[in-house]
Design a protein around this motif. Sequence first.
Motif, short mmCIF file in Angstrom:
data_model
loop_
_atom_site.label_atom_id
_atom_site.label_comp_id
_atom_site.label_asym_id
_atom_site.label_seq_id
_atom_site.Cartn_x
_atom_site.Cartn_y
_atom_site.Cartn_z
N HIS A 61 10.57 6.59 3.21
CA HIS A 61 9.21 6.78 2.72
C HIS A 61 8.22 6.29 3.77
O HIS A 61 8.09 5.10 4.00
N ALA A 62 7.54 7.23 4.41
CA ALA A 62 6.63 6.83 5.48
C ALA A 62 5.18 6.99 5.07
O ALA A 62 4.28 6.52 5.73
N GLY A 115 0.44 0.17 3.85
CA GLY A 115 1.33 -0.62 3.00
C GLY A 115 2.64 -1.02 3.64
O GLY A 115 3.23 -2.03 3.26
N ILE A 116 3.12 -0.24 4.61
CA ILE A 116 4.35 -0.65 5.29
C ILE A 116 4.09 -0.96 6.76
O ILE A 116 5.02 -1.11 7.53
N ALA A 117 2.84 -1.06 7.14
CA ALA A 117 2.52 -1.28 8.56
C ALA A 117 2.63 -2.76 8.94
O ALA A 117 2.46 -3.64 8.09
N HIS A 152 5.62 -11.40 -5.44
CA HIS A 152 6.35 -10.17 -5.75
C HIS A 152 6.83 -9.54 -4.45
O HIS A 152 6.31 -9.82 -3.38
N ILE A 153 7.85 -8.69 -4.61
CA ILE A 153 8.51 -8.11 -3.44
C ILE A 153 8.50 -6.59 -3.58
O ILE A 153 8.80 -6.05 -4.64
N HIS A 154 8.17 -5.92 -2.49
CA HIS A 154 8.16 -4.45 -2.49
C HIS A 154 9.53 -3.95 -2.05
O HIS A 154 10.10 -4.45 -1.08
N ILE A 155 10.05 -2.94 -2.76
CA ILE A 155 11.37 -2.36 -2.44
C ILE A 155 11.15 -0.86 -2.30
O ILE A 155 10.86 -0.17 -3.29
N HIS A 198 3.83 -8.44 1.17
CA HIS A 198 2.52 -8.22 1.78
C HIS A 198 1.78 -9.53 2.03
O HIS A 198 1.83 -10.43 1.21
N TYR A 199 1.10 -9.56 3.17
CA TYR A 199 0.12 -10.61 3.38
C TYR A 199 -1.05 -9.99 4.12
O TYR A 199 -0.82 -9.40 5.18
N GLN A 200 -2.26 -10.04 3.56
CA GLN A 200 -2.64 -10.45 2.22
C GLN A 200 -2.16 -9.43 1.17
O GLN A 200 -2.28 -8.23 1.38
N PRO A 201 -1.68 -9.94 0.02
CA PRO A 201 -1.41 -9.04 -1.09
C PRO A 201 -2.69 -8.78 -1.88
O PRO A 201 -3.70 -9.43 -1.63
N SER A 202 -2.60 -7.87 -2.83
CA SER A 202 -3.75 -7.67 -3.73
C SER A 202 -3.66 -8.61 -4.93
O SER A 202 -4.67 -8.90 -5.56
N TYR A 203 -2.41 -9.02 -5.25
CA TYR A 203 -2.19 -9.85 -6.44
C TYR A 203 -1.44 -11.10 -6.04
O TYR A 203 -0.37 -11.01 -5.41
#
Length: 342
Positions: A268-269, A274-276, A260-263, A251-256
């Motif tokens: 999952h739509a 979050g995935i846009a 870290h990497i989202h998997i 993510h950019y911007q992330p919250s933290y």
Amino acid sequence: VQFNSLIDEFRFTRVLSSNPQTKLISLLGTIQGKDAIVTLEKTHFQFDTVVANPESSTMSLHQCESEFSCMNSIEKMKPIANNDIYFWGMSVMKQDLELNPTAKINLIWPATKVHVEKFDKQLFHIVRETPEVYKRIVKPYIDEMVNNGRLKWVNNILHSGAESDRVVYKYFDEKSPDDGFVVLPDMKWDGCNLDALYLVAIVHRTDIKSLRDLRPEHQQWLIDMKNKIKSVIPSCYNYLISADQLRIFIHYQPSYYHFHIHIVNVRHAGLGDGIAVGKANLIEDVIENLNYMGPEGYMNRTMTYVIGENHALWKNGLQAELEQQLKEDGIPEPPVIINDFA
Ligand code: M7G
């Protein structure tokens, strides 16, 4: 503190957001006089169950056999109407706390202003962050966010054994501790429904706060991490998901601001923004981009992303920046609209 008793003490203040598509509602309230955010999410339907196979060591997949799989779980039905070949109505389905729970409950307590602002309804804008804007507006914000205790949960996972029973994969080599990372179920996932599989990989190194800090020298590290994730995660879930069904992004911007990497299961739509595009960057694209960005990597790039009006960055300068950008681009200001609906 007990989660159950905290939930019992929740005093409702107002609805922060509600989304009928994702079946999510976020409520603001207080617990013991301090702000609390509760997010409720209806669980998805089950149709697969994984069962032990007596003839071999592998697990096998049974569809729609359990008493809780979608059709089997219908307990009561009430028709609404029918017309020609079309029928619709409502039903009550069999629930079970272990095997078929109704909803997932997330609580943030005590919630900070940053949390409340993130969950609150707001307008969103697309803004360009030039390297100059990053240095002037974003970098100081990140420095503040790294040092205000917001990363305690990350340090708890990396160093204090928090959620250790849930870790699905850990890579650590004493010769190169900086390359280490752990993969565990994200707080967003109920941990059961593979359709909604959502894991997060948290790296050991602390020098990378966000995508912005990635340079070509990190490319091989990213490739290795991506390949380890793709090799290991399917086996952790009995190959019910394959390597090419993992949407792996940053993510950019992330919250933290700890890298870290989202998997996430590619199916999952229901994750909203979050995935846009304008927030999620595929790891493959990030790795590829590092070939073309020069030695400073992402630091030299203009990044375009979505920002909400509640975000501190919006108020701290991105709003003014956006107005300037629209002027420079020669985009005309919208006419004043008079709302004359009675
Ligand atoms: P992000 O891109 O910084 O934020 O990702 P966002 O996706 O919320 O905008 C941080 C990820 O870490 C999110 O997917 C969170 O759901 C997840 N996460 C946050 N916390 C506080 C925790 C936690 O305590 N445990 C776990 N397992 N995941 C968390």
